[in-house]
Scaffold this motif. Structure first.
Motif, short mmCIF file in Angstrom:
data_model
loop_
_atom_site.label_atom_id
_atom_site.label_comp_id
_atom_site.label_asym_id
_atom_site.label_seq_id
_atom_site.Cartn_x
_atom_site.Cartn_y
_atom_site.Cartn_z
N HIS A 6 0.95 -1.14 -0.13
CA HIS A 6 0.03 0.15 -0.14
C HIS A 6 0.79 1.20 -0.02
O HIS A 6 1.43 1.65 1.14
CB HIS A 6 -0.88 -0.06 1.19
N HIS A 159 -6.65 -2.29 5.54
CA HIS A 159 -5.45 -1.60 5.37
C HIS A 159 -5.28 -0.66 6.50
O HIS A 159 -6.19 0.00 7.02
CB HIS A 159 -5.47 -0.73 3.98
N ASP A 209 1.70 3.16 3.53
CA ASP A 209 0.82 4.15 3.14
C ASP A 209 1.49 5.50 2.88
O ASP A 209 1.02 6.25 2.88
CB ASP A 209 -0.33 4.30 4.41
NI NI Z 1 -3.87 4.60 1.84
#
Ligand code: NI
Length: 261
Positions: A6, A159, A209
């Protein structure tokens, strides 16, 4: 080697040095990465990046805080998402989709988020792709929707998991994966550390992220996938195993979930 599940390298924070940084990732043992769409433009840019770089794959889906992007041209954009999810060989997942009640407190907006979330889950089902779920301050509604999704054969990852270890256990029981990022290294990351301790390694995925949520010792700075090494180290410490084991096993997990990787 590590698989980054991610990141958002389409973000403007990478405009100045994107190409240089992406090649540096390869030297830092990042074997593959999934660039995840959030806005609709982010989806288009993720697909472009995936076509430009061998080791980059894309997820397409609109984030709950960006649903205005879908409302701007619902039919055309949902068609694009479905067509791309179904037919683009580098698109490995639908996401990030989900609920974010932290930024949107009005019931009317939250209801719309749920509608678009469910419609995009339907895209994943039709395209036979796993989903990448974003959920913040919406534990109960997310759980309900994901239970129903499981009945429809949906697979996926929560996530940047931020809920309780108990809820994580429920998700794992349904076959979902838990995405673990920089927060696990934070002093105030106790809840996630507890979740990692209790979750079988077979259900954990590594993620950053990027450009958000840099782990210690780089907390507060722009994040990039090289920081996965700190996240893997911390998970290894919690589980009493080696960092290499964490990297290898989570890589296997990523391949099991994202079958097109
Ligand atoms: Ni994200």
């Amino acid at each position: 080697m590590i698989i980054e599940t991610h990141a958002h390298y389409d973000d403007e924070k990478f405009d100045a040095d994107r190409a240089g940084l992406l090649s540096a990732l390869r030297e830092s043992k990042i074997e593959k990465l999934i660039n995840v769409g959030a806005s609709f433009k982010g989806c288009e840019d993720s697909v472009k990046l995936a076509h430009e770089y061998d080791f980059i794959y894309a997820a397409v889906g609109v984030h709950p805080s960006d649903i205005e992007d879908l409302e701007a041209a619902p039919e055309e954009r949902m068609n694009w998402l479905l067509d791309t999810a179904k037919n683009d060989p580098k698109v490995v997942a639908v996401g990030e989709i989900g609920l974010d009640y932290y930024w949107d407190r009005e019931e009317e907006v939250q209801k719309k988020q749920r509608e678009w979330f469910k419609k995009q889950l339907e895209i994943a089902r039709e395209a036979d792709l796993p989903v990448i779920i974003h959920s913040r301050d919406a534990a109960q509604d997310t759980m309900e929707i994901m239970k129903e999704a499981k009945e429809n054969g949906i697979r996926g990852v929560l996530h940047c998991y931020s809920y309780s270890p108990d809820q994580a256990r429920e998700y794992v029981k349904m076959g979902y994966y838990i995405g673990v990022g920089g927060v696990v290294t934070f002093k105030n990351g106790k809840k996630l550390q507890q979740t990692v301790a209790e979750t079988p390694l077979e259900h954990i995925l590594l993620e950053t992220d990027s450009p958000y949520l840099s782990p210690e010792p780089n907390r507060g700075k722009r994040n990039d996938s090289r920081n996965l090494h700190y996240i893997a180290e911390k998970i290894a410490k919690i589980k009493g195993i080696t960092k290499e084991e964490v990297c290898e096993r989570t890589k296997d997990n990523a391949r099991v979930l994202f079958t097109k990787l």
